[in-house]
Scaffold this active site. Structure first.
Site, PDB file in Angstrom:
ATOM      1  CE  LYS A 157      -2.277  -1.403   3.677  1.00  0.00           C
ATOM      2  NZ  LYS A 157      -1.600  -2.722   3.823  1.00  0.00           N
ATOM      3  CB  THR A 158       3.763   2.317   2.114  1.00  0.00           C
ATOM      4  OG1 THR A 158       3.020   2.055   3.302  1.00  0.00           O
ATOM      5  CG2 THR A 158       4.615   3.552   2.302  1.00  0.00           C
ATOM      6  NE  ARG A 195       6.646  -4.423   5.646  1.00  0.00           N
ATOM      7  CZ  ARG A 195       5.533  -3.750   5.872  1.00  0.00           C
ATOM      8  NH1 ARG A 195       4.559  -4.303   6.557  1.00  0.00           N
ATOM      9  NH2 ARG A 195       5.388  -2.524   5.423  1.00  0.00           N
ATOM     10  CG  ASP A 241       0.129   3.437   6.618  1.00  0.00           C
ATOM     11  OD1 ASP A 241      -0.778   2.723   6.161  1.00  0.00           O
ATOM     12  OD2 ASP A 241       1.247   2.996   6.940  1.00  0.00           O
ATOM     13  CB  THR A 260      -5.118  -3.400   7.945  1.00  0.00           C
ATOM     14  OG1 THR A 260      -5.338  -2.637   9.128  1.00  0.00           O
ATOM     15  CG2 THR A 260      -3.666  -3.305   7.534  1.00  0.00           C
TER      16      THR A 260
HETATM   17  N1  LIG Z   1       4.110  -5.569  -5.751  1.00  0.00           N
HETATM   18  C1  LIG Z   1       5.312  -5.479  -5.220  1.00  0.00           C
HETATM   19  N2  LIG Z   1       6.401  -5.703  -5.976  1.00  0.00           N
HETATM   20  C2  LIG Z   1       7.638  -5.658  -5.409  1.00  0.00           C
HETATM   21  N3  LIG Z   1       7.873  -5.381  -4.106  1.00  0.00           N
HETATM   22  C3  LIG Z   1       6.813  -5.126  -3.331  1.00  0.00           C
HETATM   23  C4  LIG Z   1       5.499  -5.166  -3.840  1.00  0.00           C
HETATM   24  N4  LIG Z   1       4.641  -4.886  -2.839  1.00  0.00           N
HETATM   25  C5  LIG Z   1       5.388  -4.692  -1.744  1.00  0.00           C
HETATM   26  N5  LIG Z   1       6.694  -4.839  -2.041  1.00  0.00           N
HETATM   27  C6  LIG Z   1       7.794  -4.754  -1.076  1.00  0.00           C
HETATM   28  O1  LIG Z   1       7.275  -5.070   0.206  1.00  0.00           O
HETATM   29  C7  LIG Z   1       7.655  -4.089   1.164  1.00  0.00           C
HETATM   30  C8  LIG Z   1       6.418  -3.687   1.959  1.00  0.00           C
HETATM   31  O2  LIG Z   1       5.546  -2.948   1.143  1.00  0.00           O
HETATM   32  P1  LIG Z   1       4.699  -1.716   1.712  1.00  0.00           P
HETATM   33  O3  LIG Z   1       5.440  -0.996   2.797  1.00  0.00           O
HETATM   34  O4  LIG Z   1       4.275  -0.907   0.536  1.00  0.00           O
HETATM   35  O5  LIG Z   1       3.463  -2.495   2.337  1.00  0.00           O
HETATM   36  P2  LIG Z   1       2.171  -1.895   3.069  1.00  0.00           P
HETATM   37  O6  LIG Z   1       0.995  -2.590   2.464  1.00  0.00           O
HETATM   38  O7  LIG Z   1       2.178  -0.413   3.009  1.00  0.00           O
HETATM   39  O8  LIG Z   1       2.357  -2.380   4.549  1.00  0.00           O
HETATM   40  P3  LIG Z   1       1.750  -1.725   5.905  1.00  0.00           P
HETATM   41  O9  LIG Z   1       0.259  -1.904   5.831  1.00  0.00           O
HETATM   42  O10 LIG Z   1       2.386  -2.551   6.983  1.00  0.00           O
HETATM   43  O11 LIG Z   1       2.190  -0.288   5.937  1.00  0.00           O
HETATM   44  C9  LIG Z   1       8.295  -2.941   0.398  1.00  0.00           C
HETATM   45  O12 LIG Z   1       9.624  -2.819   0.795  1.00  0.00           O
HETATM   46  C10 LIG Z   1       8.333  -3.342  -1.043  1.00  0.00           C
HETATM   47  O13 LIG Z   1       9.660  -3.395  -1.480  1.00  0.00           O
END
Ligand SMILES: Nc1ncnc2c1ncn2[C@@H]1O[C@H](COP(=O)(O)OP(=O)(O)OP(=O)(O)O)[C@@H](O)[C@H]1O
Length: 346
Positions: free
Chosen positions: A73-74, A226, A118, A167
């Site tokens: 998401k981030t 992640r 977030d 989430t």
């Molecule tokens: N589709 C993707 N392709 C490649 N790497 C990804 C992908 N999605 C996530 N990642 C990797 O996974 C890690 C976590 O992603 P991210 O921080 O965007 O998740 P999030 O959904 O925002 O988590 P949270 O809800 O805990 O904040 C990042 O470092 C990123 O490199």
């Protein structure tokens, strides 16, 4: 801006060990939609939305990203800013505890800025109400004075795109949910997509790792990029310390050392399953009872643990509570007390 290997290596070596996980995560983040692996539908939807906004020379619609932690998401919020060539401001729901916090944030945005909030479901209720007007009319009403003499003064805002991440999409009030032009529901990744995430990360880290090893990690990372990247780091450590190749043997040894279950279950997943199976005889048991029994918040169980356990078919949600499936008994090597009736999934 794509991340070059030199940048990654420099970032990682320059970082103190306490921040290493964060630096590692940041360095591996894809920075364009084409580098973002999987979530094909969401990528197509976002691409259309961004291109239409660019053609009309306007700010893209507000976007809500919903899904379990670590699915990107981030990363997608950063990509929205990058692809639409707009500055990005990052905040989070827990940091916005009063309407005044939000007013300060919104009034300092520059025209066209992408505002990422977030955990938007954890924002204060008073701020949520201010956000409705801001999202719709790029305006907020500031209350001046107190009591009977209080008046509201309108304040024009620069147009902005809100990207909210949650989430718990179900916790957002309808008026807020309805003001997003697009809601993306991120799904757990398939094993072949996780292999691509891992192959990309291994390339950026200059780690020589074979296909079988990547496939093994992909099958044991809870469908979550992640976690995939984190396990890759442990395998890299193992290969470094043992002066070995990062092959299937190294992966199996490293994952065993770190207690990574063959299905990828982590400590909390296992605690929930064991309590459900052993203390509650496989259920049905209510979410709150389960949460208290493992000493966790019900919200964490519902938004982090349960979606994956349901997805891999270890538990099912029934009107009477959570129940373990036959697969759960088999995976944990526990004798099923009765022949249960299955297929009652909600
Ligand atoms: N589709 C993707 N392709 C490649 N790497 C990804 C992908 N999605 C996530 N990642 C990797 O996974 C890690 C976590 O992603 P991210 O921080 O965007 O998740 P999030 O959904 O925002 O988590 P949270 O809800 O805990 O904040 C990042 O470092 C990123 O490199």
């Amino acid at each position: 801006m794509s991340v070059e290997f030199d940048d990654v290596a420099e970032t990682l070596s320059a970082t103190a060990s306490g921040d290493a996980e964060l630096a590692f995560e940041g360095a591996l983040r894809p920075s364009t939609l084409s580098e973002f692996v999987g979530q094909q539908k969401v990528r197509g939807q976002l691409e259309l939305l961004l291109r239409a906004a660019a053609l009309q020379e306007r700010t893209p619609d507000h976007i809500l990203l919903a899904g379990p932690p670590g699915l990107g998401k981030t990363t997608l919020a950063m990509i929205v800013a990058q692809e639409s060539e707009r500055p990005l401001r990052m905040s989070s729901g827990p940091a916005i505890q009063h309407a005044g916090d939000l007013a300060a944030l919104l009034s300092s945005l520059v025209p066209g800025e992408v505002l990422f909030i977030d955990e938007i479901h954890r924002m204060a209720r008073s701020a949520e109400e201010m956000l409705y007007l801001a999202m719709e009319d790029f305006r907020i009403d500031i209350m001046v004075g107190k009591g009977a003499g209080a008046t509201s003064v309108p304040l024009e805002l620069a147009p902005f795109t809100l990207v909210g991440a949650t989430t718990r999409a179900g916790l957002l009030p309808n008026p807020l949910r309805d003001r997003f032009g697009f809601t993306a529901h991120l799904e757990f990744y398939a094993d072949n997509e996780l292999e691509q995430v891992l192959a990309r990360a291994a390339g950026l880290l200059d780690l020589d790792i074979d296909r079988a090893a990547l496939a093994e990690i992909a099958g044991r990372c809870r469908g979550t990029p992640r976690i995939a990247n984190r396990l890759l780091r442990r395998v890299r450590d193992y290969a470094l310390v043992h002066n070995s190749r990062a092959d299937l043997t190294a992966v199996s040894a490293a994952l065993e050392l770190y207690d990574v279950d063959p299905l990828g279950l982590d400590r909390l997943d296992r605690a929930v399953m064991e309590i459900l199976l052993k203390r509650f005889g496989g259920g049905p048991v209510g979410l709150n009872t389960l949460a208290v029994s493992v000493g966790e918040e019900a919200e964490t169980i519902e938004s982090v643990v349960e979606p994956f356990l349901v997805r891999i078919g270890l538990i099912m949600r029934t009107p009477r509570g959570r129940m373990a499936t036959n697969e759960a008994y088999a995976h944990f090597g526990i004798q099923h007390p009765h022949a249960p009736q299955q297929g009652n999934d909600l």
